[in-house]
Design a protein around this motif. Structure first.
Motif, mmCIF file in Angstrom:
data_model
loop_
_atom_site.group_PDB
_atom_site.id
_atom_site.type_symbol
_atom_site.label_atom_id
_atom_site.label_comp_id
_atom_site.label_asym_id
_atom_site.label_seq_id
_atom_site.Cartn_x
_atom_site.Cartn_y
_atom_site.Cartn_z
ATOM 1 N N UNK A 105 -36.987 -19.603 -52.961
ATOM 2 C CA UNK A 105 -37.945 -19.351 -53.805
ATOM 3 C C UNK A 105 -39.479 -20.104 -53.413
ATOM 4 N N UNK A 106 -39.241 -21.065 -52.543
ATOM 5 C CA UNK A 106 -40.426 -21.945 -52.261
ATOM 6 C C UNK A 106 -41.078 -20.952 -51.161
ATOM 7 N N UNK A 107 -40.233 -20.444 -50.068
ATOM 8 C CA UNK A 107 -40.918 -19.393 -49.331
ATOM 9 C C UNK A 107 -41.273 -18.427 -49.808
ATOM 10 N N UNK A 108 -40.875 -17.614 -50.652
ATOM 11 C CA UNK A 108 -41.416 -16.614 -51.363
ATOM 12 C C UNK A 108 -42.632 -16.705 -52.057
ATOM 13 N N UNK A 109 -42.783 -18.074 -52.571
ATOM 14 C CA UNK A 109 -44.261 -18.591 -53.264
ATOM 15 C C UNK A 109 -45.275 -18.539 -52.028
ATOM 16 N N UNK A 110 -44.918 -19.292 -50.953
ATOM 17 C CA UNK A 110 -45.851 -19.174 -49.769
ATOM 18 C C UNK A 110 -46.203 -18.008 -49.299
ATOM 19 N N UNK A 111 -45.345 -16.957 -49.475
ATOM 20 C CA UNK A 111 -45.609 -15.639 -48.809
ATOM 21 C C UNK A 111 -46.588 -15.204 -49.895
ATOM 22 N N UNK A 112 -46.488 -15.287 -51.387
ATOM 23 C CA UNK A 112 -47.177 -14.640 -52.133
ATOM 24 C C UNK A 112 -48.676 -15.327 -52.383
ATOM 25 N N UNK A 113 -48.725 -16.563 -51.901
ATOM 26 C CA UNK A 113 -50.096 -17.096 -51.746
ATOM 27 C C UNK A 113 -50.942 -16.389 -50.718
ATOM 28 N N UNK A 115 -34.022 -20.929 -40.467
ATOM 29 C CA UNK A 115 -35.229 -20.551 -39.971
ATOM 30 C C UNK A 115 -36.077 -20.017 -41.385
ATOM 31 N N UNK A 116 -35.465 -19.585 -42.352
ATOM 32 C CA UNK A 116 -36.249 -19.121 -43.614
ATOM 33 C C UNK A 116 -36.558 -20.135 -44.833
ATOM 34 N N UNK A 117 -35.547 -21.354 -44.727
ATOM 35 C CA UNK A 117 -35.276 -22.247 -45.548
ATOM 36 C C UNK A 117 -36.444 -23.293 -45.467
ATOM 37 N N UNK A 118 -37.018 -23.347 -43.970
ATOM 38 C CA UNK A 118 -38.175 -24.168 -43.741
ATOM 39 C C UNK A 118 -39.363 -23.553 -44.068
ATOM 40 N N UNK A 119 -39.969 -23.567 -45.065
ATOM 41 C CA UNK A 119 -40.882 -22.504 -45.554
ATOM 42 C C UNK A 119 -42.249 -22.696 -44.678
ATOM 43 N N UNK A 120 -42.618 -24.055 -44.457
ATOM 44 C CA UNK A 120 -43.755 -24.380 -43.709
ATOM 45 C C UNK A 120 -43.694 -23.903 -42.397
ATOM 46 N N UNK A 121 -42.599 -24.161 -41.502
ATOM 47 C CA UNK A 121 -42.414 -23.527 -40.304
ATOM 48 C C UNK A 121 -42.396 -22.075 -40.290
ATOM 49 N N UNK A 122 -41.905 -21.450 -41.277
ATOM 50 C CA UNK A 122 -41.823 -19.935 -41.268
ATOM 51 C C UNK A 122 -43.112 -19.327 -41.450
ATOM 52 N N UNK A 123 -43.751 -20.039 -42.392
ATOM 53 C CA UNK A 123 -45.211 -19.610 -42.454
ATOM 54 C C UNK A 123 -46.053 -19.509 -41.195
ATOM 55 N N UNK A 124 -45.707 -20.398 -40.464
ATOM 56 C CA UNK A 124 -46.714 -20.971 -39.206
ATOM 57 C C UNK A 124 -46.173 -19.528 -38.437
ATOM 58 N N UNK A 132 -45.800 -8.746 -41.959
ATOM 59 C CA UNK A 132 -45.620 -10.051 -40.944
ATOM 60 C C UNK A 132 -44.209 -10.572 -41.187
ATOM 61 N N UNK A 133 -43.907 -10.540 -42.519
ATOM 62 C CA UNK A 133 -42.856 -11.167 -42.796
ATOM 63 C C UNK A 133 -41.535 -10.466 -42.290
ATOM 64 N N UNK A 134 -41.721 -9.234 -42.572
ATOM 65 C CA UNK A 134 -40.488 -8.402 -42.261
ATOM 66 C C UNK A 134 -40.460 -8.425 -40.437
ATOM 67 N N UNK A 135 -41.523 -8.384 -39.960
ATOM 68 C CA UNK A 135 -41.457 -8.176 -38.452
ATOM 69 C C UNK A 135 -40.953 -9.689 -37.763
ATOM 70 N N UNK A 136 -41.413 -10.659 -38.527
ATOM 71 C CA UNK A 136 -40.946 -11.886 -37.778
ATOM 72 C C UNK A 136 -39.571 -12.068 -38.174
ATOM 73 N N UNK A 137 -38.816 -11.757 -39.239
ATOM 74 C CA UNK A 137 -37.538 -11.712 -39.587
ATOM 75 C C UNK A 137 -36.895 -11.010 -38.432
#
Length: 357
Positions: free
Chosen positions: A264-272, A318-327, A284-289
C-alpha cells in the motif's frame, strides 16, 4: 535485510508507542495506519529494521513539504514541486496535494453542491445493485470497511460510487472502481474529495479504462507490449514464443492501479506521481518491474510459468522498499515521454478497433 516481511499491505508509518515491550510483534500494531490487518506471516522484525531507516526519509520530506507549503494547500506546477512529489508526499499533506495537482480542487470549487445533487437524484436500480454487490468484497482485510466499524466506510464508499455512476453514465460502475474509491476515501477521509479525485482519474488521467468496451485499458496493455519490445526485447520475445497475451499478466496492474498488487505505501507513492504526471507513471512502474526481473521471467518454460512469474515479481524486497523503488522507476526504463506514449497509443488503438470491428 535478507528476510523481508510478506503480505500485500506491507510497511507503513509506525504506530504511536505507549510502552516498550520486548519483541517487535508487541511493539508494532497488528493493524497498519490505513486500517489493513497485517497478514499472519508478517515479518515484524524486518518491518522495524526498514522503518528505522525510512523514518529518517519521512521526517526529512515532511519538513521540506511544510516549508514549501507555508500552511497552504495549493501548489504551482513546476520543476521543484515535481521533484518533491517524486520523492514522496507526506501523509498529512497527501489529500490536499492530490486535490491541487490533479485539478480536482478547482473542479470542486467550480461546482459547489454538485456532489450532493448527484446523491439526491433518482437512482438507477441496476447501478445501485451492482455497487451493493461489491461493497462487502472491498478490502475485507481492512477494519474500517467492516460492518462493525464505527464509522463504517462501506456507506461512504457506496455514496462515492453511486455519485460517480450518475456523473459518468458511460462508465457507470465496474469492478475495480470500488478499490480505487476505497483508497481515495482512506487517504482523504472525505466523500466529496474522493468523488472529485475519482473524476480526475477515470475521466481525465485514464479515459476509457472503465467504459463498457474498456478500449483505453486494452490499448494501454498493448502500449506496454510495444514499450517492452523496445526496452526489454528479450522478455518481449519470450512472450511471443510462449504465446502469452499481455492482458493475461498485466490487466490487474492497470485496472486496479497496482492496488492489491504492490504494498500500500508503494501504491500511494505511485499515485502521488500519477496525479501529477499522468498515466505514463503506470508504464514506468510496469517497465521497471519487468526490466528489473527479466532474468527471472526468462527462466519460465511455458505460459502458466510466465503468468506465475509476473505475479511473483510484484512481491518481495524490491517493491517493499518504496523509496528505492520509486527512484528506480525514473531510472531503469530510461527516457519515456508522453508524446511517445500518445503516438504508440494511436497505433495500438487503431489496431484494436480494426480487430474488434
Amino acid at each position: 535485510m535478507d528476510k523481508k516481511w510478506n503480505g500485500t499491505h506491507s510497511y507503513h508509518q509506525p504506530q504511536l508507542r505507549v510502552n516498550v515491550p520486548s519483541t517487535a510483534k508487541e511493539r508494532v500494531s497488528s493493524v497498519d495506519p490505513y486500517g489493513f490487518k497485517r497478514s499472519d506471516d508478517f515479518d515484524y522484525e524486518s518491518y522495524e529494521e526498514f522503518m528505522s531507516e525510512y523514518l529518517v526519509v519521512l521526517t526529512r520530506r515532511s519538513i521540506k513539504w511544510s516549508k514549501l507549503l507555508h500552511g497552504k494547500s495549493q501548489v504551482e506546477r513546476n520543476v521543484k514541486v515535481k521533484r518533491y512529489i517524486r520523492k514522496g508526499v507526506p501523509n498529512e499533506h497527501r489529500a490536499s496535494i492530490w486535490m491541487a495537482v490533479s485539478g480536482s480542487q478547482e473542479q470542486m470549487e467550480k461546482n459547489p453542491g454538485y456532489y450532493q445533487s448527484l446523491l439526491q437524484a433518482q437512482h438507477d436500480p441496476k447501478l445501485m445493485e451492482a455497487i451493493h454487490t461489491d461493497l462487502h468484497r472491498t478490502f475485507p482485510d481492512n477494519v474500517q470497511f467492516r460492518k462493525t466499524a464505527d464509522p463504517c466506510l462501506q456507506k461512504v464508499l457506496y455514496n462515492v460510487l453511486l455519485a460517480y455512476g450518475h456523473h459518468n453514465k458511460d462508465v457507470g460502475y465496474c469492478q475495480g472502481m470500488n478499490f480505487i474509491a476505497g483508497y481515495l476515501i482512506i487517504i482523504t477521509k472525505d466523500e466529496e474529495k474522493s468523488f472529485w479525485l475519482m473524476e480526475a482519474l477515470l475521466g481525465r488521467i485514464l479515459p476509457d479504462y472503465y467504459t463498457l468496451a474498456m478500449l483505453g485499458l486494452k490499448t494501454d496493455q498493448e502500449v506496454l507490449g510495444e514499450l517492452v519490445k523496445a526496452k526489454v526485447p528479450t522478455v518481449w520475445r519470450a512472450m511471443v514464443e510462449h504465446n502469452v497475451m499481455w492482458t493475461l499478466v498485466v490487466s490487474r496492474w492497470f485496472i486496479c492501479l497496482f492496488i492489491d498488487i504492490l504494498p500500500v505505501e508503494t501504491v500511494l507513492r505511485i499515485w502521488d506521481c500519477l496525479f501529477y504526471e499522468g498515466s505514463k507513471i503506470l508504464f514506468r512502474v510496469a517497465l521497471t518491474l519487468i526490466r528489473h526481473n527479466q532474468a527471472y521471467i526468462l527462466q519460465a518454460q511455458n505460459l502458466p510459468d510466465i503468468c506465475d512469474r509476473f505475479k511473483q515479481i510484484t512481491k518481495g524486497a524490491f517493491v517493499e522498499d518504496c523509496h528505492t523503488f520509486m527512484e528506480k522507476i525514473f531510472k531503469e526504463p530510461g527516457s519515456l515521454s508522453m508524446a511517445t506514449i500518445i503516438k504508440i497509443r494511436g497505433a495500438c488503438r487503431a489496431r484494436i478497433m480494426v480487430e474488434e470491428s
